[in-house]
Design a protein around this motif. Structure first.
Motif, PDB file in Angstrom:
ATOM      1  N   HIS A   1       0.834  -1.203   0.000  1.00  0.00           N
ATOM      2  CA  HIS A   1       0.000   0.000   0.000  1.00  0.00           C
ATOM      3  C   HIS A   1       0.871   1.258   0.000  1.00  0.00           C
ATOM      4  CE1 HIS A   1      -3.365   2.657   1.023  1.00  0.00           C
ATOM      5  NE2 HIS A   1      -2.552   3.212   1.919  1.00  0.00           N
ATOM      6  N   LYS A   2       0.557   2.178  -0.901  1.00  0.00           N
ATOM      7  CA  LYS A   2       1.276   3.439  -0.974  1.00  0.00           C
ATOM      8  C   LYS A   2       0.580   4.476  -0.083  1.00  0.00           C
ATOM      9  CE  LYS A   2       3.028   2.768  -5.665  1.00  0.00           C
ATOM     10  NZ  LYS A   2       3.102   3.339  -7.052  1.00  0.00           N
TER      11      LYS A   2
ATOM     12  N   VAL B   1       5.027   5.458   9.861  1.00  0.00           N
ATOM     13  CA  VAL B   1       6.038   5.410  10.923  1.00  0.00           C
ATOM     14  C   VAL B   1       7.400   5.409  10.258  1.00  0.00           C
ATOM     15  CG1 VAL B   1       6.912   4.145  12.911  1.00  0.00           C
ATOM     16  CG2 VAL B   1       4.453   4.126  12.402  1.00  0.00           C
ATOM     17  N   ILE B   2       8.265   6.340  10.660  1.00  0.00           N
ATOM     18  CA  ILE B   2       9.549   6.505   9.959  1.00  0.00           C
ATOM     19  C   ILE B   2      10.725   6.584  10.928  1.00  0.00           C
ATOM     20  CG2 ILE B   2       8.481   7.748   8.019  1.00  0.00           C
ATOM     21  CD1 ILE B   2       9.602  10.361   9.268  1.00  0.00           C
TER      22      ILE B   2
ATOM     23  N   VAL C   1       5.026   6.523  -0.258  1.00  0.00           N
ATOM     24  CA  VAL C   1       6.011   5.566   0.249  1.00  0.00           C
ATOM     25  C   VAL C   1       5.315   4.288   0.700  1.00  0.00           C
ATOM     26  CG1 VAL C   1       7.585   7.395   0.976  1.00  0.00           C
ATOM     27  CG2 VAL C   1       5.956   6.444   2.634  1.00  0.00           C
ATOM     28  N   LYS C   2       6.052   3.175   0.609  1.00  0.00           N
ATOM     29  CA  LYS C   2       5.577   1.884   1.077  1.00  0.00           C
ATOM     30  C   LYS C   2       6.502   1.419   2.197  1.00  0.00           C
ATOM     31  CE  LYS C   2       6.187  -0.236  -2.826  1.00  0.00           C
ATOM     32  NZ  LYS C   2       6.899   0.821  -3.528  1.00  0.00           N
ATOM     33  N   VAL C   3       6.078   0.419   2.939  1.00  0.00           N
ATOM     34  CA  VAL C   3       6.914  -0.138   3.998  1.00  0.00           C
ATOM     35  C   VAL C   3       8.241  -0.591   3.396  1.00  0.00           C
ATOM     36  CG1 VAL C   3       7.174  -2.007   5.671  1.00  0.00           C
ATOM     37  CG2 VAL C   3       4.964  -0.867   5.417  1.00  0.00           C
ATOM     38  N   GLY C   4       9.333  -0.139   4.012  1.00  0.00           N
ATOM     39  CA  GLY C   4      10.666  -0.500   3.540  1.00  0.00           C
ATOM     40  C   GLY C   4      11.283   0.518   2.607  1.00  0.00           C
TER      41      GLY C   4
ATOM     42  N   THR D   1       8.899   2.415   8.071  1.00  0.00           N
ATOM     43  CA  THR D   1       8.868   1.107   8.737  1.00  0.00           C
ATOM     44  C   THR D   1       7.453   0.565   8.880  1.00  0.00           C
ATOM     45  OG1 THR D   1       8.807   2.176  10.911  1.00  0.00           O
ATOM     46  CG2 THR D   1      10.983   1.609  10.018  1.00  0.00           C
ATOM     47  N   GLU D   2       6.453   1.444   8.849  1.00  0.00           N
ATOM     48  CA  GLU D   2       5.061   1.017   8.903  1.00  0.00           C
ATOM     49  C   GLU D   2       4.196   2.012   8.145  1.00  0.00           C
ATOM     50  OE1 GLU D   2       3.328  -0.612  12.715  1.00  0.00           O
ATOM     51  OE2 GLU D   2       5.117   0.349  13.557  1.00  0.00           O
TER      52      GLU D   2
END
Length: 527
Positions: free
Chosen positions: A159-160, A168-169, A208-211, A241-242
């Motif tokens: 999911h973008k 969460v960054i 952004v996506k997770v990772g 990260t999330e």
């Protein structure tokens, strides 16, 4: 003590007081006797140190105390004997050539409060615009509350992130390639679209996506709280990260129970009460404005220039502070300065209405009880850290001016309530939009000689520009109620005066460079 009047012009007074050297020496002897039991000196038992040794050791400080006491009593005696009511703190100056052992010559300058003419309050007519909190408003407030109580769920894989999502960054910020204090962190939750971060940061996380890892280019605002980052371009390297999406919040009994209530009906009832209180507050403000307009139109008398100047300075400082956070500070400041004469008129109106309300209250037995005063002091003290509260209470108890500042708003409200009860009041059903529009406009104001109106009209053919919040507030002037009791302090004492503890900030400052601490521009209000 010898008293000579040197000026008596309008509200201005000046005097020269001469305090005999023998009177100061007598006070010095009293000071020595007072502290003698506490003085310790090798070779003497406590309380047995000779007066001449005490004078030799502590003479300068004790003389200052004696002189200060003599001057303060002299000035208070002057005010009492001449039946003077100072508008502001009297200026008290000791002759520069004074030396111990000589008579002390004191110059006292002050402005007195004017004799306020008998207030005209027997034919007041007011309109109360009443607004009821309807179901539509309650439902809107309920949805707003639900939006602030979002429940988050982990987004599907891949999911973008979009506006409204929670990301969460981990992040590391640099300015010109150099890391700065507070610019690095892990596990920070960012709600995209919340506007809680510096401009451009949240937008940079969209998609952004997770990772995912990426660099977000931003620029710190010119008024950012960290001096070393103001106006600086920065690059934040982030790793997502999330990513979470907001779960749908059902407005039902279960939602109300998460707030500690029994069900949705109780929640709606509380919201309705809150909205009604807000509407009642607007109604009261509207009535008060119309009341003040009537009082200003019906009363005109000289007011102390020093009080007007103090209020004018206060208004201008507030406006200039607000202008410093505007999009174009220089243009806003220029506009404010071009209207300085209008703001001086506002200051004069505030002072005159304050004196008038004070006279009305005094003539009609309006008082703030000691119980009410204790409540005010307690409320003000609660804004301080626990360790400073007792010191604040002691300060207010020792300083009449500080106590008067706390007392004034409540006293003004009680006088206004007295006038509301005395006026002929008609009611008319209205809407919130009409009420707010009327408060922001000049509609319905009766113009005439000495009306003292405080709105500045735009030039013909020009639309009024949006103004900073402080400016809009200044245009809707409220009085500076009741001259506060004046405590005379001769500035010749070595004794430190009582000071209030530093007042805590409205909100605690977070680490300077953390994106979430960015300062947002102040909301604009149309004046």
């Amino acid at each position: 003590m010898k008293t000579v009047e040197t000026e008596n012009s309008g509200l201005k007074r000046a005097y020269t007081l001469t305090i005999a050297a023998k009177d100061i020496d007598a006070r010095l002897d009293q000071e020595i006797k007072r502290i003698a039991p506490t003085i310790k000196m090798p070779g003497f038992r406590p309380g047995k140190v000779p007066a001449n040794l005490i004078r030799k050791m502590h003479g300068d400080a004790l003389h200052q105390e004696a002189l200060s006491s003599a001057v303060q009593q002299g000035v208070q005696g002057l005010l009492s004997d001449k039946k003077l009511r100072p508008a502001m703190q009297p200026e008290v100056q000791l002759d520069e050539g004074y030396t111990p052992g000589k008579d002390a010559e004191i110059k006292v300058r002050l402005e007195t409060l004017p004799d306020v003419p008998k207030p005209k309050i027997d034919k007041l007519q007011l309109e109360r615009l009443t607004v009821e909190a309807d179901d539509k408003v309650v439902d809107t407030q309920l949805k707003t509350l639900a939006a602030s109580q979002k429940a988050w769920k982990t987004a599907p894989k891949g999911h973008k992130a979009a506006m409204g999502d929670l990301v969460v960054i981990d992040f590391a910020g640099k300015v010109k390639g150099v890391a700065f204090d507070g610019g690095t962190g892990e596990g920070m939750s960012v709600e995209l679209g919340s506007g809680s971060l510096i401009p451009g940061f949240e937008e940079g996380l969209v998609g952004v996506k997770v990772g995912d890892e990426k660099d977000v280019d931003v620029k710190f605002p010119a008024d950012y709280q960290a001096e070393n980052l103001k106006g600086k371009a920065a690059v934040f390297s982030i790793k997502a990260t999330e990513v979470k999406t907001a779960a749908e919040t059902k407005l039902d009994d279960e939602f109300a129970k998460t707030l500690g209530l029994t069900g949705i009906d109780q929640l709606k009832g509380l919201i309705r009460e809150q909205v009604q209180q807000e509407l009642n507050g607007l109604t009261r403000t509207h009535m008060k404005r119309r009341l003040l307009d009537q009082l200003a139109a019906d009363h005109d008398f000289d007011v102390p220039p020093s009080m007007v100047e103090a209020e004018f300075t206060n208004i201008m400082e507030q406006l200039k502070h607000e202008a410093s956070h505007d999009e174009d500070p220089a243009a806003s400041l220029k506009e404010i300065e071009s209207e300085a004469d209008d703001y001086r008129g506002i200051a004069e109106r505030r002072v005159r209405l304050g004196l008038l309300l004070s006279e009305i209250g005094s003539a009609n037995g309006v008082e703030v009880s000691q119980a009410e005063m204790n409540r005010l002091i307690g409320q003000a003290a609660s804004q301080y850290p626990p360790a400073d509260r007792d010191r604040f209470i002691q300060y207010v108890q020792a300083e009449p001016m500080a106590a008067a500042q706390l007392r004034a708003p409540l006293y003004e409200d009680k006088v206004v309530d007295f006038l509301f009860a005395k006026a002929e009041v008609t009611e008319r059903a209205s809407t919130r939009a009409e009420l707010e529009a009327d408060l922001e406009s000049e509609d319905g104001h009766v113009h005439g000689p000495g009306c003292g109106h405080d709105h500045v009209k735009p030039a013909k053919g020009k639309k009024a520009a949006a103004k900073p919040a402080a400016k809009a507030d200044a245009k809707k002037t409220e009085p500076k109620t009741a001259a506060a009791p004046v405590k005379v302090e001769a500035k010749v004492s070595a004794k430190a005066s009582a000071k209030a503890p530093a007042k805590p900030a409205v909100a605690a400052k977070k680490p300077a460079a953390k994106p979430a601490t960015a300062k947002k521009p102040a909301a604009k209000k149309k004046g």
